[in-house]
Design a protein around this motif. Structure first.
Motif, mmCIF file in Angstrom:
data_model
loop_
_atom_site.group_PDB
_atom_site.id
_atom_site.type_symbol
_atom_site.label_atom_id
_atom_site.label_comp_id
_atom_site.label_asym_id
_atom_site.label_seq_id
_atom_site.Cartn_x
_atom_site.Cartn_y
_atom_site.Cartn_z
ATOM 1 N N ARG A 177 -8.006 62.968 0.040
ATOM 2 C CA ARG A 177 -6.937 62.588 1.270
ATOM 3 C C ARG A 177 -6.974 63.680 2.177
ATOM 4 N NH1 ARG A 177 -3.248 59.058 -0.306
ATOM 5 N NH2 ARG A 177 -3.332 58.637 -2.368
ATOM 6 N N GLU A 178 -6.712 63.601 3.536
ATOM 7 C CA GLU A 178 -6.425 64.420 4.534
ATOM 8 C C GLU A 178 -5.361 65.219 4.273
ATOM 9 O OE1 GLU A 178 -8.562 64.505 6.668
ATOM 10 O OE2 GLU A 178 -9.511 62.371 7.052
ATOM 11 N N GLU A 179 -5.202 66.328 4.953
ATOM 12 C CA GLU A 179 -4.211 67.337 4.557
ATOM 13 C C GLU A 179 -2.841 66.806 4.684
ATOM 14 O OE1 GLU A 179 -4.400 70.958 6.820
ATOM 15 O OE2 GLU A 179 -6.662 71.483 6.018
ATOM 16 N N ASP A 180 -2.456 65.911 5.578
ATOM 17 C CA ASP A 180 -1.291 65.263 5.791
ATOM 18 C C ASP A 180 -1.224 64.057 4.718
ATOM 19 O OD1 ASP A 180 -2.964 63.444 6.666
ATOM 20 O OD2 ASP A 180 -1.902 63.380 8.803
ATOM 21 N N GLY A 181 -2.036 63.982 3.742
ATOM 22 C CA GLY A 181 -1.837 62.972 2.755
ATOM 23 C C GLY A 181 -2.375 61.664 3.009
ATOM 24 N N PRO A 200 0.247 58.615 7.797
ATOM 25 C CA PRO A 200 0.470 59.360 6.344
ATOM 26 C C PRO A 200 2.024 58.801 6.007
ATOM 27 C CG PRO A 200 -0.484 60.849 7.943
ATOM 28 C CD PRO A 200 -0.018 59.469 8.804
#
Length: 281
Positions: A177-181, A200
């Protein structure tokens, strides 16, 4: 890393590995590689003596010619991203190597392919099952690595390998996942700035629904709240939002065993999917 485009050349290489008693791992992709794909490559390198990454944009799994045309083709940058890994072969077959003239066979998997993306994208999993069967046989792999983000696809591939007696272990790897989910996907790059910022909300909605289910909420109630959250975030259309048994993927209305929440919805004209495991308390 060798770049091969013909199955005859690939098989010549794999025969030499087999003669040396080496194990083979394969990571099937459609290119446009991101960290999610590379996590599969890393897993393959840790598990197998030799590693093949395949890159083939499979026309038979697209429902829309427009979607197929828009799919990014980034062969050169994909090869650069693979350079730091111990990949032995990047297999980029020409279309005729997969679907030669007169090709008339389709692999169709019942059960786990039904509903979810199978209903929203008719014929999609027939295309997936057919090309994956071809790639497993062409690569002669001992292990094949797939991400859990496409969880229904993972179950389809596991089923076909068992049913067709293909001697390969299908390895599922966690969603990256990206840092924001937001689950990593090649499609994410097609989102506009506002859509990317809002996307997100899918993960957040699934987490909220999972929490409610574990707390005793009904599936109907938990899913209704999640639908409202997706709509409020700006998702234009929800293809599905469901609770399914894991791993059989049969629909369930109560949380009385291992299950997963599945979602597919459209943001900025881009179809995004995600899933989340849920275990009864």
């Amino acid at each position: 890393m060798k770049i091969l485009r013909r199955k005859a050349d690939l098989r010549a290489v794999t025969r030499s590995w087999r003669s040396a008693g080496e194990t083979i791992g394969v990571v099937p992709t459609m290119g446009a590689l991101h960290a999610g794909h590379l996590s599969l490559v890393e897993a393959a390198c840790a598990r197998a003596d030799r590693v093949i990454v395949t890159l083939f944009v499979n026309p038979r799994q697209f429902n829309s010619p427009e979607d197929l045309a828009k799919y990014p083709r980034t062969e050169e940058s994909d090869a650069e991203k693979l350079a730091p890994f111990a990949v032995d072969v990047l297999y980029i077959p020409e279309p005729e190597e997969i679907y030669p003239e007169g090709f008339a066979t389709t692999v169709s998997v019942a059960g786990v392919s039904e509903g979810l993306c199978g209903a929203a994208r008719p014929g999609h999993f027939d295309g997936v099952a057919t090309v994956v069967t071809k790639l497993l046989l062409q690569s002669d792999a001992d292990f094949a690595f797939f991400g859990e983000k496409d969880y229904q696809q993972l179950q389809v591939v596991r089923r076909l390998a068992v049913d067709l007696d293909i001697p390969v272990e299908i390895v599922g790897c966690p969603t990256v996942r990206e840092e924001d989910g937001l689950a990593m996907s090649s499609r994410n790059q097609r989102l506009g700035p506002k859509g990317r910022a809002a996307a997100p909300a899918m993960r957040a909605a699934l987490e909220e629904a999972a929490h409610a289910l574990v707390g005793g909420a009904s599936a109907e109630g938990a899913l209704d709240i999640a639908r409202q959250a997706l709509t409020a975030a700006g998702y234009e259309q929800i293809d599905y939002l469901e609770l399914r048994a894991d791993p059989g993927l049969l629909p369930v209305s109560t949380l009385d065993g291992p299950a997963r929440l599945f979602a597919a919805a459209w943001m900025d004209g881009v179809r995004l999917i995600d899933n989340l495991p849920v275990a009864a308390a």
